[in-house]
Design a protein around this motif. Structure first.
Motif, mmCIF file in Angstrom:
data_model
loop_
_atom_site.group_PDB
_atom_site.id
_atom_site.type_symbol
_atom_site.label_atom_id
_atom_site.label_comp_id
_atom_site.label_asym_id
_atom_site.label_seq_id
_atom_site.Cartn_x
_atom_site.Cartn_y
_atom_site.Cartn_z
ATOM 1 N N UNK A 30 -56.400 -49.062 -91.398
ATOM 2 C CA UNK A 30 -55.456 -49.871 -90.632
ATOM 3 C C UNK A 30 -55.058 -51.050 -91.513
ATOM 4 N N UNK A 31 -53.767 -51.199 -91.704
ATOM 5 C CA UNK A 31 -53.228 -52.283 -92.523
ATOM 6 C C UNK A 31 -52.093 -52.956 -91.780
ATOM 7 N N UNK A 32 -52.073 -54.287 -91.836
ATOM 8 C CA UNK A 32 -50.949 -55.046 -91.289
ATOM 9 C C UNK A 32 -49.919 -55.205 -92.400
ATOM 10 N N UNK A 33 -48.730 -54.667 -92.161
ATOM 11 C CA UNK A 33 -47.640 -54.753 -93.124
ATOM 12 C C UNK A 33 -46.541 -55.661 -92.594
ATOM 13 N N UNK A 34 -46.027 -56.524 -93.463
ATOM 14 C CA UNK A 34 -44.818 -57.306 -93.199
ATOM 15 C C UNK A 34 -43.790 -56.786 -94.187
ATOM 16 N N UNK A 68 -37.050 -54.577 -100.157
ATOM 17 C CA UNK A 68 -37.409 -55.994 -100.098
ATOM 18 C C UNK A 68 -38.897 -56.150 -100.298
ATOM 19 N N UNK A 69 -39.381 -57.390 -100.250
ATOM 20 C CA UNK A 69 -40.810 -57.623 -100.453
ATOM 21 C C UNK A 69 -41.655 -57.104 -99.292
ATOM 22 N N UNK A 70 -42.903 -56.764 -99.607
ATOM 23 C CA UNK A 70 -43.862 -56.289 -98.609
ATOM 24 C C UNK A 70 -45.168 -57.061 -98.801
ATOM 25 N N UNK A 71 -45.700 -57.555 -97.690
ATOM 26 C CA UNK A 71 -47.005 -58.201 -97.670
ATOM 27 C C UNK A 71 -47.932 -57.310 -96.850
ATOM 28 N N UNK A 72 -49.151 -57.108 -97.325
ATOM 29 C CA UNK A 72 -50.090 -56.220 -96.630
ATOM 30 C C UNK A 72 -51.479 -56.849 -96.588
ATOM 31 N N UNK A 117 -36.462 -57.451 -90.895
ATOM 32 C CA UNK A 117 -37.840 -57.188 -91.288
ATOM 33 C C UNK A 117 -38.666 -56.805 -90.064
ATOM 34 N N UNK A 118 -39.844 -56.241 -90.336
ATOM 35 C CA UNK A 118 -40.777 -55.929 -89.259
ATOM 36 C C UNK A 118 -42.201 -56.192 -89.713
ATOM 37 N N UNK A 119 -43.044 -56.481 -88.726
ATOM 38 C CA UNK A 119 -44.479 -56.642 -88.945
ATOM 39 C C UNK A 119 -45.155 -55.645 -88.016
ATOM 40 N N UNK A 120 -46.013 -54.826 -88.570
ATOM 41 C CA UNK A 120 -46.723 -53.850 -87.747
ATOM 42 C C UNK A 120 -48.093 -53.537 -88.322
ATOM 43 N N UNK A 121 -48.910 -52.932 -87.476
ATOM 44 C CA UNK A 121 -50.165 -52.367 -87.927
ATOM 45 C C UNK A 121 -49.914 -50.894 -88.187
ATOM 46 N N UNK A 122 -50.320 -50.412 -89.338
ATOM 47 C CA UNK A 122 -50.222 -48.986 -89.657
ATOM 48 C C UNK A 122 -51.630 -48.419 -89.581
ATOM 49 N N UNK A 123 -51.779 -47.344 -88.796
ATOM 50 C CA UNK A 123 -53.081 -46.691 -88.631
ATOM 51 C C UNK A 123 -52.981 -45.266 -89.161
ATOM 52 N N UNK A 124 -53.880 -44.920 -90.073
ATOM 53 C CA UNK A 124 -53.913 -43.577 -90.657
ATOM 54 C C UNK A 124 -55.305 -43.011 -90.428
ATOM 55 N N UNK A 125 -55.348 -41.836 -89.809
ATOM 56 C CA UNK A 125 -56.630 -41.183 -89.506
ATOM 57 C C UNK A 125 -56.765 -39.854 -90.230
ATOM 58 N N UNK A 126 -56.385 -39.859 -91.499
ATOM 59 C CA UNK A 126 -56.547 -38.685 -92.348
ATOM 60 C C UNK A 126 -56.513 -39.148 -93.794
#
Length: 185
Positions: A135-139, A89-93, A69-78
Motif C-alpha cells: 500500500x502506497x500513498x501517491x500524489x 508531472x511529478x509524483x510523490x509516494x 492531480x490526485x492523491x490516493x492509496x494504491x493497494x496491490x495484493x499480488x
C-alpha cells in the motif's frame, strides 16, 4: 534588527491566547478536506477501495479536477509487474506497507519511505515475491501514460479517469455515485 516577536509576525496575539481569524475566508476557497483514520489500513470498509486491475485497487483521498492531480492509496495484493508508465508531472509516494521497485532503477520503495519521481520518468513498477500486500500513498500531478517496452503509448490515467472509475464503483457497491464528490476539490 526588528523587535517584533515571532508571534506578532505570524499573526499571534503575543500573550499565548488562541484567537481564531475573525474575517471571512477569501472568495472561492473550497472547504478543507479531512478524512479520519486513512492510515488504519486493516479497518477500512473494503467498499472504499476501487478496483483497478485484478488484485489492484485504489482509495481516493483527493481528486483535484481544477489543478489536474490526485492523491490516493494504491493497494496491490499480488506480486509481479504492475505497470510500465511515464509521468506527465511529478509524483510523490510514501510507502505504507510492503515494498516495490522500478526495473529501470536500483532503489527500492520500502515501508515508511518516501520517493519522488520527476516528470518524464518512464519505469516499470514491480511488487516482488513474498510481499502479500503493498500500500502506497501517491500524489500524482498530471497523467500516467502507460507504454509498451519501446515507449509506445497504450493508455492514459489521470484525475478524470480516477474520478470516473470511483463514481462507477461506488454506485455498484451501494454507496452511490455521488459518494466520490467528497474527494473533489
Amino acid at each position: 534588527m526588528s523587535t517584533t516577536s515571532i508571534e506578532d509576525r505570524q499573526g499571534g496575539v503575543g500573550d499565548g491566547a488562541a484567537v481564531p481569524y475573525r474575517g471571512p475566508q477569501p472568495y472561492g476557497v473550497p472547504d478543507d478536506l479531512v478524512i479520519p483514520r486513512v492510515l488504519e489500513l486493516d479497518d477500512a470498509d473494503d467498499r472504499l477501495w476501487v478496483p483497478q486491475a485484478p488484485d489492484v485497487s485504489f482509495r481516493p483521498l483527493l481528486l483535484s479536477v481544477s489543478q489536474g492531480y490526485f492523491v490516493n492509496l494504491l493497494r496491490v495484493r499480488r506480486s509481479g509487474v504492475l505497470s510500465r508508465h511515464q509521468h506527465a508531472g511529478p509524483v510523490h509516494a510514501t510507502t505504507l506497507r510492503g515494498r516495490w521497485h522500478y526495473l529501470e532503477h536500483d532503489w527500492w520503495a520500502e515501508e515508511g519511505g518516501y520517493s519522488f519521481e520527476p516528470p518524464g520518468d518512464i519505469h516499470t513498477l514491480v511488487v516482488p515475491d513474498g510481499v502479500a500486500e503493498m500500500i502506497t500513498m501517491f500524489h500524482v500531478t498530471g497523467a500516467y501514460i502507460y507504454v509498451d517496452p519501446d515507449g509506445k503509448p497504450t493508455g492514459v490515467e489521470d484525475v478524470f479517469s480516477k474520478l470516473g472509475a470511483a463514481r462507477e464503483h461506488y454506485e455498484q457497491v451501494g454507496l452511490g455515485a455521488d459518494f466520490v464528490e467528497q474527494f473533489i476539490r
